[in-house]
Design an enzyme around this catalytic site. Structure first.
Site, PDB file in Angstrom:
ATOM      1  N   GLU A 340       0.820  -1.214   0.000  1.00  0.00           N
ATOM      2  CA  GLU A 340       0.000   0.000   0.000  1.00  0.00           C
ATOM      3  C   GLU A 340       0.855   1.267   0.000  1.00  0.00           C
ATOM      4  OE1 GLU A 340      -2.408  -0.825   3.381  1.00  0.00           O
ATOM      5  OE2 GLU A 340      -3.541  -2.398   2.365  1.00  0.00           O
ATOM      6  N   ASP A 364      -0.678  -5.179   9.460  1.00  0.00           N
ATOM      7  CA  ASP A 364      -1.692  -4.374  10.124  1.00  0.00           C
ATOM      8  C   ASP A 364      -1.572  -4.634  11.623  1.00  0.00           C
ATOM      9  OD1 ASP A 364      -2.751  -3.459   7.768  1.00  0.00           O
ATOM     10  OD2 ASP A 364      -4.591  -4.627   7.872  1.00  0.00           O
ATOM     11  N   HIS A 530      -0.733   0.403  10.704  1.00  0.00           N
ATOM     12  CA  HIS A 530       0.366  -0.449  10.261  1.00  0.00           C
ATOM     13  C   HIS A 530       1.524  -0.421  11.258  1.00  0.00           C
ATOM     14  CE1 HIS A 530      -0.967   0.078   5.780  1.00  0.00           C
ATOM     15  NE2 HIS A 530      -1.590  -0.936   6.373  1.00  0.00           N
TER      16      HIS A 530
END
Length: 593
Positions: A340, A364, A530
């Site tokens: 990401e 995560d 994160h």
């Protein structure tokens, strides 16, 4: 390769006629011992032992100091460690070049006042606005003792390890592939942070560059076939959670790469992004000279979601294999490569892998599981490291494969290793513990494969996050703790409450420090969705590195006695160390400003 080096500065009382002459041998012996300690203990990211530069002469005054500093400038010395057993002439012997990290070890002996020089030099550095690290042994030693005390060794290696980490970032690039992913603030890159704090260049690459290279076959066809064969032989497919589901026309009509061709696409994608980062001489042989050069990268990230993944296979395989200590060519240096394109988490990954030379795991920071919640849902009472609850570290398949605990130490217990210590058995075990599950089409309309594993071992882990706070700048969060091993049925019940096709680590932070009163409090303080984790407890190393780069640490559970920051930071206060850290970093500003 011109590696960043530690410059050892043997500093001496400059008075000729019986003083300097007597001290020459002792001073050089001290410097040589220090050099040997560093070079036999630390390694660069590629596995090469760290190099120190030791001048042929001692430094008794500014004339000597300037000659030595010129030598250092010509040999890529990024940090200097001054060592002395005696009194020296304060500011006349200091390293005053503005672009090196600095430390001094003053021998704690009563025959000659090396520790007195150390104190005077620290005072001079503080007055000149140069934060330097003070290395002072706790026990008085005899004048002829040439050993390096254990507490001194610890500080020397902390300083050297952090200095080399900072030096390896300098003049490298972060390759920003794509742009903002799903509105995640960390993927909206802060160029000033990378340039001013890390000394790194930002290289921007649009995701369409991957499609151009695929269309024009700008990749090594022989290596593509090698990778494709390796995938077929080593990447076992797992469950397909799409089976039996009914999808809308929007999802069904979005996929442009047929399922049977998706591994072909993923293999090309992986080769192409690697070539963008590091270059590939084979491309020049194919006529693509510009593309062959790469971007001199050290780190990078891939946006993926959603402009890519809504119609093309995701980047999970590429991201996971980059971060791992092996690929289709065998053991290799891990890459801090962020899913990401979370550039803040890429920085955290980079810090972790530079300080450990081990794989950085992107996750995560998903869910806090209290003992009560686990008991209610599974009927299980948590014990051991998990007894106070834990955090579910989970990501959509981009976590380094080392995170499954396939590697083992000499006793046969699970561990994580530097790539040069990865055996064929370790690599095979990591692959066997990983399944590649077809991507969830609700998240990834274009398909792809996500890695699935579960770390079933109790390992020391440090969880890291770099945050950008408006009005403050970058801050660092550090949580030392352990992975938790749950009974398989308990793991399954908890894991299947979310997407089970992704890698899982159950993480329990060490409790007791401020901000770590309990697991919930730590989770509540965490700065983002994160985090990056690495094997081992490296909180002290991270704090030292952060102080070098002038990044304040906003949350950590490192015991006070292990913290090693520049001596000048104590001038900003000694009772509230966190406040002093913030004020010192703000006052001195980023290292590359």
């Amino acid at each position: 390769m011109n590696y960043p080096k530690i410059g050892i500065r043997p500093t001496i009382d400059g008075r000729q006629g019986g003083v300097r002459e007597v001290l020459e041998e002792q001073t050089m012996a001290m410097a040589k011992k220090t050099k040997e300690l560093i070079e036999t203990s630390l390694f660069y990211m590629d596995g090469t032992p760290v190099q120190c530069f030791l001048p042929k002469q001692t430094i008794g005054g500014f004339s000597d100091a300037s000659l030595v500093d010129d030598e250092f400038a010509q040999n890529n010395v990024v940090a200097t460690l001054t060592v002395t057993p005696c009194w020296c002439y304060g500011t006349e012997t200091l390293d005053l070049r503005p672009n090196t990290f600095k430390a001094i070890w003053g021998f704690n002996g009563t025959e000659r006042p090396g520790a007195v020089y150390l104190a005077a030099a620290m005072s001079g550095y503080a007055q000149k606005g140069i934060p330097a690290y003070k290395i002072y042994g706790s026990d008085v030693k005899d004048n002829d003792d040439q050993s390096i005390p254990e507490d001194v060794q610890e500080k020397i290696l902390l300083f050297a390890r952090a200095s080399i980490a900072a030096g390896e970032m300098k003049n490298k690039s972060y390759v920003n592939i794509g742009s903002s992913s799903m509105g995640i603030a960390g993927s909206q890159i802060n160029q000033a942070f990378f340039e001013k704090y890390l000394g790194m260049q930002i290289e921007y690459v649009d995701m369409t560059e991957l499609l151009r290279r695929m269309h024009l076959n700008i990749f090594d066809p022989e290596e593509y076939q090698k990778l494709r064969d390796w995938i077929a032989s080593n990447c076992q497919e797992g469950i397909d959670i799409n089976k039996g589901k009914t999808f809308s026309e929007v999802i069904l009509n979005s996929r442009t790469i047929p399922e049977k061709e998706q591994w072909d696409f993923i293999a090309k994608q992986t080769l192409i992004v690697r070539d963008i980062l590091f270059g590939n001489p084979v491309l020049a042989e194919l006529g693509w000279k510009e593309e062959a050069k790469g971007r001199n990268a050290l780190s990078g990230g891939f946006q993926g979601q959603r402009q890519w993944t809504d119609w093309l296979p995701n980047g999970d395989f590429m991201e996971a294999i980059f971060a791992s200590t092996f690929d289709w060519n065998g053991a290799k240096q891990p890459i801090a490569f962020a899913t990401e394109n979370d550039t803040c988490n890429a920085a955290a990954m980079l810090f972790g892998t530079l300080l450990t030379n081990k794989a950085p795991i992107f996750s995560d920071v998903r869910t806090y599981w209290s003992p009560e919640s686990v008991q209610r849902i599974t009927g299980h009472t948590l014990k051991g490291k998990a007894q106070n609850g834990f955090i579910h570290l989970l990501n959509s398949g981009a976590s380094a494969l080392d995170g499954n605990g396939g590697s083992t130490d000499i006793t046969g217990k699970a561990t994580m290793k530097e790539f040069w210590n990865m055996s064929e058995e370790d690599i095979r075990a990591c692959l066997e513990k990983t399944k590649w599950c077809r991507a969830n089409y609700e998240y990834f309309r274009g398909g792809g494969f996500s890695s699935q594993y579960h770390l079933q071992a109790e390992l020391p882990i440090t969880l890291i996050r770099l945050n950008i706070v408006d009005g403050v700048g970058p801050t660092l969060q550090i949580a030392e703790g352990y992975s938790c091993q749950l009974p398989e049925d308990v793991h399954t019940i908890l894991n299947e409450r979310t997407d089970q096709t992704w890698p899982t680590i159950w993480f329990a932070p060490n409790l007791g420090e401020a901000g770590f009163e309990d697991v919930y409090t730590m989770m509540n303080h965490w700065g983002s969705n994160h985090g990056a984790s690495v094997h081992g407890h490296i909180g002290a190393e991270l704090i030292t590195l952060a102080s070098m780069l002038r990044i304040p640490v906003a949350l950590h559970n490192v015991p006070k006695e292990k913290i090693f920051r520049p001596h000048a930071f104590s001038g900003f206060g000694t009772k509230e160390l966190e406040s002093a850290d913030f004020l010192a970093c703000q006052t001195y500003g980023p290292f590359y400003k």
